[in-house]
Design a protein around this motif. Structure first.
Motif, PDB file in Angstrom:
ATOM      1  N   SER A  72       0.833  -1.205   0.000  1.00 24.58           N
ATOM      2  CA  SER A  72       0.000   0.000   0.000  1.00 24.58           C
ATOM      3  C   SER A  72       0.866   1.253   0.000  1.00 24.58           C
ATOM      4  O   SER A  72       1.961   1.276   0.555  1.00 24.58           O
ATOM      5  CB  SER A  72      -0.940   0.003   1.204  1.00 24.58           C
ATOM      6  OG  SER A  72      -0.212  -0.004   2.420  1.00 24.58           O
ATOM      7  N   PRO A  74      -0.078   5.730  -0.153  1.00 22.80           N
ATOM      8  CA  PRO A  74      -1.223   6.661  -0.144  1.00 22.80           C
ATOM      9  C   PRO A  74      -1.638   7.206  -1.506  1.00 22.80           C
ATOM     10  O   PRO A  74      -2.765   7.660  -1.664  1.00 22.80           O
ATOM     11  CB  PRO A  74      -0.767   7.790   0.789  1.00 22.80           C
ATOM     12  CG  PRO A  74       0.688   7.609   0.996  1.00 22.80           C
ATOM     13  CD  PRO A  74       1.022   6.195   0.674  1.00 22.80           C
ATOM     14  N   GLU A  75      -0.777   7.125  -2.505  1.00 22.11           N
ATOM     15  CA  GLU A  75      -1.111   7.688  -3.815  1.00 22.11           C
ATOM     16  C   GLU A  75      -1.455   6.643  -4.867  1.00 22.11           C
ATOM     17  O   GLU A  75      -1.642   6.981  -6.029  1.00 22.11           O
ATOM     18  CB  GLU A  75       0.061   8.546  -4.308  1.00 22.11           C
ATOM     19  CG  GLU A  75       0.346   9.727  -3.400  1.00 22.11           C
ATOM     20  CD  GLU A  75       1.580  10.491  -3.813  1.00 22.11           C
ATOM     21  OE1 GLU A  75       2.073  10.283  -4.942  1.00 22.11           O
ATOM     22  OE2 GLU A  75       2.062  11.296  -2.992  1.00 22.11           O
TER      23      GLU A  75
END
Length: 190
Positions: A72, A74-75
């Protein structure tokens, strides 16, 4: 012939999973979270590391289990890989994260007023019905709007739940990376 010995249990040696994470253009992604957990429920905590400046990561101490890996950032849209096993991934794993698309919605009651704090649950499947990535959750704002970013392309099922209203389901296609799909949703009173 002597006394019989006790049976000896030989466990598989621990192994190390290495890999690299990049974006769709091949650039390394620094700071991605890599979580590796045993597929079957156990008391064992997941392994969590972050990628370095070259997009690389290393997790030591894996045993003879099948694991699930979640990458993962955030973008970018999440990526899940399973099973991760020593036999399949002895030479490491290469992960490419894509930015995904965006799903927006205006959620209204029958009179056209915004419905705030409605729960939205979004799932994406491929053409064979297999889940792509994890389920995503969100809530509508006070203006009745909803925005979910980093949604992987595929067949989207968007379910809306709000107190006093009949649950609603929208199904549509998010065709490719980078697109925005907007839905106008009117909830029916219970």
């Amino acid at each position: 012939s002597g006394p019989a010995g006790h049976p000896v249990l030989v466990l598989d040696e621990e192994w190390t999973l290495e890999g690299v994470v990049s974006d769709g253009f091949g650039a390394p992604l620094r700071g991605c979270q890599i979580e590796v957990a045993v597929l079957t429920p156990t008391a064992e905590d997941p392994f969590v590391v972050h990628t370095n400046e070259l997009g690389g990561f290393q997790i030591e101490g894996l045993g003879a289990h099948a694991y699930r890996l979640i990458a993962s950032h955030p973008e970018y849209a999440l990526d899940e890989i399973w099973p991760i096993t020593r036999q399949l991934h002895e030479n490491g794993v290469v992960i490419t994260l894509q930015p995904g698309g965006t799903v927006t919605a205006d959620v209204r009651d029958p009179a056209g007023n915004p419905v705030m704090a409605a729960l939205a649950r979004l799932t994406v499947t491929d053409n064979n019905g297999r889940l792509i990535g994890p389920r995503l959750f969100g809530y509508t704002t006070s203006a009745g709007t909803l925005r979910m970013d980093h949604v992987p392309p595929g067949n989207v099922s968007l379910r809306i739940f709000a107190a006093g209203f009949v649950p609603h389901c929208e199904q549509f296609l998010l065709p490719c990376e980078g697109v925005v799909v907007h839905r106008q949703i009117t909830l029916l009173l219970e």
